[in-house]
Write an enzyme that holds these catalytic residues in place. Structure first.
Site, PDB file in Angstrom:
ATOM      1  CE  LYS A 193     -60.485   7.898  27.266  1.00 39.20           C
ATOM      2  NZ  LYS A 193     -61.124   6.916  26.378  1.00 39.20           N
ATOM      3  CG  ASP A 249     -44.713   2.508  31.101  1.00 41.78           C
ATOM      4  OD1 ASP A 249     -43.984   1.659  30.574  1.00 41.78           O
ATOM      5  OD2 ASP A 249     -44.942   2.552  32.328  1.00 41.78           O
ATOM      6  CG  ASP A 253     -43.829  -2.737  27.861  1.00 37.74           C
ATOM      7  OD1 ASP A 253     -42.813  -2.162  27.413  1.00 37.74           O
ATOM      8  OD2 ASP A 253     -43.876  -3.258  28.991  1.00 37.74           O
TER       9      ASP A 253
END
Ligand code: NAD
Length: 358
Positions: A193, A249, A253
């Site tokens: 980012k 993380d 997923d």
């Protein structure tokens, strides 16, 4: 060749899926002329029951004396949060990762061709295929930074979490990603980012340096919000996706969801020097433990990763992955991946079907 593998069978469905995986590894040994020695390592709730702590002394040393570690799963309601930390299985998981210095978490997300219908994305997207690897930094960033909570004069309580990354931490995970890309389709997408965060700007600087060094690998920067969108719009564009701890993380997923069942996905955690640890992404599934219902595929594909990355035996890894795909194409399904009307087999029968295809 001869290899020594530490087996942490663990709790719940752990022993059942590791049992089937060991039989697959032995079958590969027979076919390709390797010998495997197994060292059983007691860890998790079963260790608490046997010796009073979930991470008995000497666990890391036993693992370090092996070429790789295979973990089933640990945990279950029997060893809940009311227990002291030393008795809880989660304590053991964190401890083994720390003691083996496992800073890189590798989570492949591949859509098995026979299960394309399980992909929640548009058919034309699934048909293009999904085969990507998320390389997540595992021991730094905001999850490990300084945290604080304090009372302010006029805004009530305030809390902070510090995100910090050093060049050393970024470079070692970056190298891991480029090395992985060389074993795959030679493309790295680095997610950050950098339009907002200083840590991301440092991340990008280090990654660009590495991209010059690994000039045979294609490289791109992707902003994390765009990556989240591209994963559902056109996941086929990604090969290796490397990112920091929290972004990884969340994105790993998301990546696993687009490929279907939790029972199918393997993972690896690696450091420098110590053996890598291979485990399915799912937990110990206490609801189906001991009933011959668990899908052993995630554990078996974790063994394929072990062959590819720890033993550098790509043909053996391909043989396992190919056997899984052929067993699925023959129609073998465990209950978690069977569609309504399809009949399901148990853990053992699925293991047998995979071995028969090696
Ligand atoms: P889980 O992954 O164990 O189970 C979630 C759901 O998926 C359950 O319905 C389960 O039956 C199903 N499932 C999981 N693996 C399956 C398989 N191979 N085949 C068929 N179905 C499968 O997650 P949970 O219920 O949140 O956690 C259960 C325990 O596992 C907890 O104690 C948790 O702390 C632990 N856990 C351990 C690890 C690990 O060892 N690395 C990881 C996650 C959770």
């Amino acid at each position: 060749m001869r290899y020594k593998i530490a087996l942490i069978r663990g709790d719940g469905i752990g022993p059942e899926i590791v049992g089937e995986t060991v039989k697959v590894i032995d079958k590969i040994g027979e076919k390709f002329g390797h010998t495997f020695e197994y060292v059983d390592v007691l860890m998790g709730g079963c260790a608490t029951d046997a010796v009073g702590v979930s991470y008995p002394e000497g666990t890391a040393e036993l693992c370090k004396a092996c070429d790789a570690v295979l973990l089933g799963a640990v945990g279950g309601p029997k060893w809940g949060s009311d227990r002291p930390a030393a008795e809880r299985p989660e304590t053991a998981l964190l401890a083994i990762r720390k003691d083996l210095g496992l800073y890189a978490n590798l989570r492949p997300a591949a859509l098995r061709p026979a299960l394309a219908e399980a992909c929640p994305l548009k058919r034309e997207t699934a048909e293009k295929g999904i085969d990507l690897l998320v390389v997540r930094e595992l021991t730094g960033g905001i999850y490990f930074g300084k945290r604080d909570k304090y009372q302010t004069e006029d805004r009530g309580l305030e809390a902070t979490d510090l995100m910090a990354y050093s060049e050393l931490e970024i470079e070692r995970i970056g190298r891991r990603a480029f090395e992985m890309a060389r074993l795959r389709r030679k493309k790295v997408s680095s997610v950050d980012k950098a339009n907002v965060l200083e840590t991301s700007r440092l991340w990008r600087t280090v990654m660009h340096r590495l991209a010059e060094e690994y000039s045979d690998v294609r490289y791109e920067d992707v902003l994390v919000d765009n990556c989240a969108m591209q994963l559902v719009r056109d996941p086929g564009q990604f090969d290796v996706v490397v990112t920091e701890n929290m972004f990884g993380d969340i994105l790993s997923d998301e990546a696993s969801m687009i490929t279907g069942s939790i029972g199918l996905l393997p993972s690896a955690s690696m450091g420098d020097g110590a053996p890598a640890l291979y485990e399915p992404i799912h937990g110990s599934a206490p609801d189906i433990a001991g009933q011959d219902k668990a899908n052993p595929i995630a554990a078996i594909l974790s063994a394929a990763m072990m062959f590819r990355y720890s033993f550098r035996l790509a043909d053996e890894a391909d043989a396992i992955e190919g056997a899984v795909d052929r067993a699925l194409a023959e129609g073998w399904r465990t209950a978690d991946i069977a569609r309504p009307g399809e009949s399901a087999v148990g853990t053992k029968r699925m293991g047998e079907a995979i071995r028969a295809n090696i």
